[in-house]
Design a protein around this motif. Structure first.
Motif, PDB file in Angstrom:
ATOM      1  N   SER A  74      94.865 -31.281  59.610  1.00 11.07           N
ATOM      2  CA  SER A  74      95.671 -31.270  60.835  1.00 11.07           C
ATOM      3  C   SER A  74      95.508 -29.943  61.569  1.00 11.07           C
ATOM      4  CB  SER A  74      97.150 -31.483  60.488  1.00 11.07           C
ATOM      5  OG  SER A  74      97.356 -32.726  59.857  1.00 11.07           O
ATOM      6  N   ARG A  75      95.677 -30.020  62.880  1.00  9.60           N
ATOM      7  CA  ARG A  75      95.657 -28.836  63.756  1.00  9.60           C
ATOM      8  C   ARG A  75      94.375 -28.023  63.601  1.00  9.60           C
ATOM      9  NH1 ARG A  75     100.505 -29.355  61.474  1.00  9.60           N
ATOM     10  NH2 ARG A  75     100.148 -27.678  59.956  1.00  9.60           N
ATOM     11  N   THR A  76      93.230 -28.726  63.670  1.00  7.87           N
ATOM     12  CA  THR A  76      91.927 -28.084  63.487  1.00  7.87           C
ATOM     13  C   THR A  76      91.208 -27.816  64.805  1.00  7.87           C
ATOM     14  OG1 THR A  76      91.613 -29.077  61.299  1.00  7.87           O
ATOM     15  CG2 THR A  76      89.625 -28.388  62.472  1.00  7.87           C
ATOM     16  N   TYR A  77      91.338 -28.730  65.779  1.00 10.26           N
ATOM     17  CA  TYR A  77      90.491 -28.678  66.972  1.00 10.26           C
ATOM     18  C   TYR A  77      91.262 -28.305  68.240  1.00 10.26           C
ATOM     19  CZ  TYR A  77      86.822 -30.743  64.148  1.00 10.26           C
ATOM     20  OH  TYR A  77      85.875 -30.962  63.170  1.00 10.26           O
ATOM     21  N   ASP A  78      90.536 -27.678  69.159  1.00 15.07           N
ATOM     22  CA  ASP A  78      91.085 -27.335  70.470  1.00 15.07           C
ATOM     23  C   ASP A  78      91.016 -28.521  71.430  1.00 15.07           C
ATOM     24  OD1 ASP A  78      91.482 -24.323  70.159  1.00 15.07           O
ATOM     25  OD2 ASP A  78      89.367 -24.533  69.614  1.00 15.07           O
ATOM     26  N   ALA A  79      90.050 -29.401  71.225  1.00 14.53           N
ATOM     27  CA  ALA A  79      89.901 -30.565  72.094  1.00 14.53           C
ATOM     28  C   ALA A  79      89.316 -31.726  71.293  1.00 14.53           C
ATOM     29  CB  ALA A  79      89.008 -30.249  73.295  1.00 14.53           C
ATOM     30  N   TYR A  80      89.678 -32.925  71.699  1.00 17.50           N
ATOM     31  CA  TYR A  80      89.178 -34.162  71.090  1.00 17.50           C
ATOM     32  C   TYR A  80      88.647 -35.023  72.223  1.00 17.50           C
ATOM     33  CZ  TYR A  80      89.566 -38.763  68.643  1.00 17.50           C
ATOM     34  OH  TYR A  80      89.339 -40.019  68.090  1.00 17.50           O
TER      35      TYR A  80
END
Length: 243
Positions: free
Chosen positions: A123-129
């Protein structure tokens, strides 16, 4: 009675759809980008450029490009210095993307086979998907959206481009004929695969209209959602923020 979901115009058991969609993309992987050029008259390239401009990838930020097998979106975002992970449930599509990256001398990308509904990602790994022309093929769209929200950092952004329903008067009828008559025949002629392209056309018609899909994005936890119709609504860019 078991639950069913749409597979084109057919309703199939929930347990079947992932495998059936996988078979479609395994068949079309080698000719996927060529067929996109032919069927859209090259317009998909313009749409993808516009999409990436909306995402605004930044140097060093981490982006997950889901259902991005052939690398079209990832290559564009990597040009801006973003650290991109390309994920797809279909290994054949990923193999095409890896080969294309090698041919172009593009390094630094991460390739990962993933199911959008059950991401093996913290969880809470990426800045954008990002997900482009892929979410309509997911069995449970609501689960994929919740997973997108989960793996984004607080302040992260969600961007999706998907086919939709055109709002231009008179164009809908032309587009329907093109989708249901011309696309399958082009698939038969160029990729020797009429049925897969029939499914792709039908899946567009079964996808939720723009307002309903925007509500699904909000229901997954995203805020400040927005819809940007393109080509009269035949294509739409959806966005939201994890706040």
């Amino acid at each position: 009675m078991s639950d069913t979901v749409s597979f084109g115009y057919k309703d199939v058991d929930v347990s079947e759809k992932t495998e059936l969609v996988g078979e479609v993309f395994s068949k079309v992987a080698a000719k996927y980008d060529l067929m996109n050029d032919v069927m859209s008259g090259g317009m998909h390239r313009v749409w993808k450029d516009r999409f990436v401009r909306r995402v605004k990838p930044q140097h060093g930020e981490k982006i997950l490009d889901m259902a991005g097998g052939t690398g079209d979106i990832a290559f564009r975002m990597a040009e801006h210095g973003a650290d991109v992970t390309i994920s797809d449930i279909n290994q054949e599509m990923l193999d095409v993307g890896i080969e294309r990256a090698m041919e172009r001398g593009i390094d630094g990308l991460v390739w990962s086979r993933q199911n959008a509904e059950e991401l093996d990602i913290s969880s809470r790994t990426y800045d954008a998907y990002t997900i482009v022309f892929g979410i309509r093929n997911v069995t449970h769209i609501d689960k994929a959206l919740k997973e997108a929200h989960r793996v984004l950092k607080h302040g992260g952004r969600f961007y999706c481009m998907e086919f939709s329903t055109t709002e231009w008067p008179g164009f809908k009828e032309i587009y329907d004929v093109y989708s249901h008559k011309v696309m399958p025949q082009m698939g038969k002629l160029i990729a020797q695969d009429e049925e897969s392209y029939r499914y792709l056309a039908e899946s567009i018609r079964r996808f939720p209209p723009m307002p309903k899909f925007e509500q699904m994005i909000r229901d997954a936890g995203f805020s400040r959602t927005k819809v940007e119709p393109i080509f009269g609504g035949a294509v739409a860019i959806h966005s939201g923020w994890k706040i």
